[in-house]
Design an enzyme around this catalytic site. Structure first.
Site, mmCIF file in Angstrom:
data_model
loop_
_atom_site.group_PDB
_atom_site.id
_atom_site.type_symbol
_atom_site.label_atom_id
_atom_site.label_comp_id
_atom_site.label_asym_id
_atom_site.label_seq_id
_atom_site.Cartn_x
_atom_site.Cartn_y
_atom_site.Cartn_z
ATOM 1 N N ARG A 1 46.831 49.941 33.309
ATOM 2 C CA ARG A 1 47.027 49.944 31.852
ATOM 3 C C ARG A 1 47.852 51.144 31.394
ATOM 4 O O ARG A 1 48.718 51.013 30.515
ATOM 5 C CB ARG A 1 45.667 49.935 31.146
ATOM 6 C CG ARG A 1 45.759 49.855 29.628
ATOM 7 C CD ARG A 1 44.378 49.858 29.003
ATOM 8 N NE ARG A 1 43.684 48.612 29.241
ATOM 9 C CZ ARG A 1 43.731 47.568 28.413
ATOM 10 N NH1 ARG A 1 44.446 47.625 27.307
ATOM 11 N NH2 ARG A 1 43.060 46.470 28.694
ATOM 12 N N TYR B 1 42.377 42.831 41.790
ATOM 13 C CA TYR B 1 43.779 42.647 42.176
ATOM 14 C C TYR B 1 44.381 44.008 42.487
ATOM 15 O O TYR B 1 43.930 45.042 41.974
ATOM 16 C CB TYR B 1 44.569 41.938 41.075
ATOM 17 C CG TYR B 1 44.309 42.439 39.674
ATOM 18 C CD1 TYR B 1 44.945 43.569 39.174
ATOM 19 C CD2 TYR B 1 43.412 41.773 38.839
ATOM 20 C CE1 TYR B 1 44.701 44.029 37.889
ATOM 21 C CE2 TYR B 1 43.155 42.223 37.552
ATOM 22 C CZ TYR B 1 43.811 43.351 37.082
ATOM 23 O OH TYR B 1 43.553 43.803 35.812
ATOM 24 N N ASP C 1 43.417 43.158 18.796
ATOM 25 C CA ASP C 1 41.955 43.137 18.729
ATOM 26 C C ASP C 1 41.422 43.414 17.329
ATOM 27 O O ASP C 1 40.297 43.013 17.015
ATOM 28 C CB ASP C 1 41.369 44.169 19.699
ATOM 29 C CG ASP C 1 41.373 43.684 21.137
ATOM 30 O OD1 ASP C 1 41.655 42.491 21.360
ATOM 31 O OD2 ASP C 1 41.097 44.491 22.034
#
Length: 391
Positions: free
Chosen positions: A106, A219, A298
């Site tokens: 991120r 992942y 969000d």
């Protein structure tokens, strides 16, 4: 005297993408972030083709090739025995949907967006919290608070991209009873050294493990040197005492899967420290803004992570916002057009993600029926089921 900027509150993925889209639309833009530095805690992030195409249109294709990893497949596995129920051929989707599946740390994607926004002339200020907000026909006035004191800034418009607990959403009061609601699910996240995992878990693929009342996704990142992992549990499946962090052994014991596959248990136990992220939702809104103030990401439509679309939908919001501002005569009309373009789609994804959470956490005979359905559809059939998200 220069016109006041459009002010974006929040420098997360959605806020920075919105700032970049607005700058590309020819607007002066300022980003205000309450944290003293723009940085993210270590966690992985999946960017599906629908958002990847937008980032490419922003001119970020070359930078993403450096920062992202493109998994070759998504393997759906049963947690109990490790059986592969389906293998989705992710390497084949670039031609079909115009962009590959990408996974990022991120912080890497956030830095990529920040650097590009700064190059586009976006002004960025950190360590500022939005206290009060007033608007009239001339614009918006923001009361900002920092360690140095309080100040007032003028804004042509305000975009609230400040997350689930958005102060801008709270100030708009768009509906009654709008407080965040516990979802009944908790995520535990960790970044693991790839060398600490069994060889089958180090391949360049995403893996989804389905267990009773819980699932695990992992992942590789950063040229497969590390692995991002998240375990999401129904609260009733977590048998341990509440804690902010747990060791891998503590988390494995707390999750309590019966007859766990040894590779999955090894993955969980490889984490020296798993961090707890309780998952919250908020009620759907009748609209995303008022006048010259609108919400994004969000702040507008927080969603559970079961379709891996939280960041992707914020990026879609940003692109729609940029198009609306570039094509409208007034900002009020542009923000209305932005909401009209996005609310149905984002709500559809929000609801779909919640439904998916129930499916991946099935147990008993219902889980067996789900697993059989996945086997019958196969990898390409499972990928086709999500075409509505990616096209």
């Amino acid at each position: 005297m220069a016109e006041p900027p459009i002010v974006v509150i929040g420098a997360g993925i959605g806020g920075l993408a919105a700032a970049l889209a607005l700058a590309h639309a020819g607007r002066r833009v300022a980003v205000v972030e309450r944290a003293p530095r723009i940085e993210e805690v270590g966690a992985g992030l999946q960017i599906s083709p629908n958002a990847g195409r937008i980032l490419q249109d922003f001119g970020l294709g070359p930078a993403m090739r450096e920062a992202a990893l493109e998994p070759q497949a998504l393997r759906i596995r049963r947690a109990g025995d490790g059986a592969v129920l389906a293998s989705l051929p992710l390497a084949a989707v670039r031609d079909r949907w115009g962009a590959p599946f990408r996974v990022f740390h991120r912080a890497d994607l956030q830095k990529l967006l920040l650097d590009e926004a700064l190059r586009a002339g976006v002004e960025v200020a950190t360590g500022l919290r939005c206290g009060v907000m007033e608007q009239d026909a001339a614009g918006v006035r923001l009361g900002l608070v920092s360690e140095a004191g309080a100040e007032t800034r003028a804004a042509e418009a305000v975009i609230g991209a400040d997350g689930l607990r958005s102060t801008i959403r709270d100030a708009l009061r768009l509906r009654p009873n709008d407080a965040p609601i516990a979802s009944g699910k908790t995520a535990w996240r960790a970044i693991l050294p790839a060398a600490s995992l069994p060889a089958p878990l180090r391949e360049r693929a995403s893996q989804l493990w389905l267990g009773p009342s819980a699932h695990v996704v992992h992942y590789p990142l950063r040229d497969a040197a590390i692995v991002s992992a998240v375990a999401i549990l129904d609260d009733t499946a977590d048998t341990g005492a509440p804690a902010e962090t747990r060791s891998g052994a503590e988390l494995a014991a707390a999750m309590g899967f019966p007859r766990w596959n040894a590779e999955l248990r090894a993955l969980i136990e490889a984490g020296a420290s798993w961090r707890r992220w309780p998952l919250f939702v908020r009620p759907e809104l009748p609209r995303w803004g008022r006048g010259r103030v609108a919400l994004l990401g969000d702040a507008a439509h927080p969603m559970t992570p079961f379709l891996a679309q939280g960041a992707a939908q914020a990026i879609e919001d940003a692109a729609a916002l940029g198009r609306a501002v570039a094509g409208a005569g007034s900002l009020e009309a542009a923000l209305d057009a932005y909401q009209s373009a996005r609310m149905v789609r984002a709500t559809q994804v929000q609801r779909g993600s919640w439904r998916q959470g129930g499916i991946v956490h099935l147990s008993g005979p219902a889980a067996a029926a789900r697993d059989l359905s996945i086997r019958l559809l196969g990898g390409r059939g499972m990928l086709a089921r999500n075409a509505w998200l990616y096209r």
